[in-house]
Design a protein around this motif. Structure first.
Motif, PDB file in Angstrom:
ATOM      1  N   GLN A   1      10.848  -1.342  -3.931  1.00 49.11           N
ATOM      2  CA  GLN A   1      10.247  -2.526  -3.310  1.00 49.11           C
ATOM      3  C   GLN A   1      10.628  -2.654  -1.838  1.00 49.11           C
ATOM      4  O   GLN A   1       9.812  -3.081  -1.026  1.00 49.11           O
ATOM      5  CB  GLN A   1      10.637  -3.803  -4.077  1.00 49.11           C
ATOM      6  N   ASP A   2      11.856  -2.246  -1.470  1.00 50.74           N
ATOM      7  CA  ASP A   2      12.246  -2.377  -0.061  1.00 50.74           C
ATOM      8  C   ASP A   2      11.398  -1.474   0.838  1.00 50.74           C
ATOM      9  O   ASP A   2      11.123  -1.815   1.994  1.00 50.74           O
ATOM     10  CB  ASP A   2      13.740  -2.131   0.141  1.00 50.74           C
TER      11      ASP A   2
ATOM     12  N   ASP B   1       8.109  -3.347   1.235  1.00 49.79           N
ATOM     13  CA  ASP B   1       8.318  -4.464   2.169  1.00 49.79           C
ATOM     14  C   ASP B   1       8.356  -3.973   3.611  1.00 49.79           C
ATOM     15  O   ASP B   1       7.747  -4.588   4.503  1.00 49.79           O
ATOM     16  CB  ASP B   1       9.623  -5.204   1.843  1.00 49.79           C
TER      17      ASP B   1
ATOM     18  N   GLN C   1       4.868  -3.048   4.758  1.00 45.04           N
ATOM     19  CA  GLN C   1       4.054  -4.251   4.958  1.00 45.04           C
ATOM     20  C   GLN C   1       4.406  -4.974   6.255  1.00 45.04           C
ATOM     21  O   GLN C   1       3.529  -5.508   6.926  1.00 45.04           O
ATOM     22  CB  GLN C   1       4.241  -5.224   3.779  1.00 45.04           C
ATOM     23  N   ASN C   2       5.677  -4.982   6.607  1.00 42.08           N
ATOM     24  CA  ASN C   2       6.134  -5.724   7.786  1.00 42.08           C
ATOM     25  C   ASN C   2       5.991  -4.951   9.083  1.00 42.08           C
ATOM     26  O   ASN C   2       6.050  -5.532  10.161  1.00 42.08           O
ATOM     27  CB  ASN C   2       7.589  -6.165   7.591  1.00 42.08           C
TER      28      ASN C   2
ATOM     29  N   LYS D   1      -1.255  -4.381   4.359  1.00 40.48           N
ATOM     30  CA  LYS D   1      -1.190  -4.593   2.913  1.00 40.48           C
ATOM     31  C   LYS D   1      -0.780  -3.295   2.244  1.00 40.48           C
ATOM     32  O   LYS D   1      -1.371  -2.240   2.508  1.00 40.48           O
ATOM     33  CB  LYS D   1      -2.558  -5.021   2.376  1.00 40.48           C
TER      34      LYS D   1
END
Length: 192
Positions: free
Chosen positions: A89-90, A93, A96-97, A114
């Protein structure tokens, strides 16, 4: 004075083809070009590019204004990307950022985008050049939607979070999708 009638196309670009029709570069003389897939009208140009190793949706037009409208704005481009390894997940993230990549010998931070993991592998035709075999470890398919298009951007983004891209297929540009096309197939569009 009559208005020029422009033509627009969508193409499922196969692996190994350059997103152009000809070249003057000596190192590309033995490469495979788009004109080998279809008899496009004179003046047809690719809208944006997919590198030789990438596959998927490529839009083409005879209208430079249409090409600029799509490449010069924040038109969304969605890619299905097979990466090496299990995605944490990191990493999603971070993608995405925005991550730092090199672009034209400078550091560039990508715009927020996205990203999500696909629940199952997409049903694409086998690629001409085998990617690798299952015994080399797990792979994961991601959907990545960006609104910019730096050189090899998606590949650089996934590498930056420790997930080298193994296969990259563009599936959507704006509202136009790869749907209904087989590998190497071209469809003429009424408008872009």
């Amino acid at each position: 004075m009559s208005k020029a009638v422009h033509r627009h196309f969508k193409l499922f670009k196969p692996y190994g083809y350059l997103s152009q029709f000809q070249t003057n570069a000596k190192h590309e003389v033995n490469k495979t070009f788009l004109g080998e897939l279809y008899d496009f009208p004179e003046g047809t140009m690719a809208i944006g590019r997919l590198d030789k190793d990438s596959e998927g949706l490529l839009l083409l037009t005879t209208d430079g204004k249409t090409s600029y409208k799509i490449t010069g704005t924040n038109t969304q481009k969605e890619y299905y990307v097979q990466v090496d390894g299990i995605v944490r997940q990191d990493a999603i993230d971070a993608l995405q950022n925005g991550v730092s990549i090199s672009h034209k010998s400078e550091t560039y931070v990508t715009k927020p985008c996205k990203v999500f993991e696909l629940e199952e592998a997409p049903d694409f035709p086998e690629r001409a050049k085998k990617i690798r075999d299952e015994r080399h470890g797990p792979t994961t398919w991601l959907s990545i939607t960006i609104s910019e298009g730096k050189f090899r951007q998606v590949r650089k983004m996934t590498a930056q979070v420790g997930l080298p891209t193994l296969r990259l297929v563009r599936v959507r540009v704006g509202d136009i999708t790869l749907e209904d096309l087989d590998m190497g197939q071209v469809a003429e569009l009424n408008t872009l």
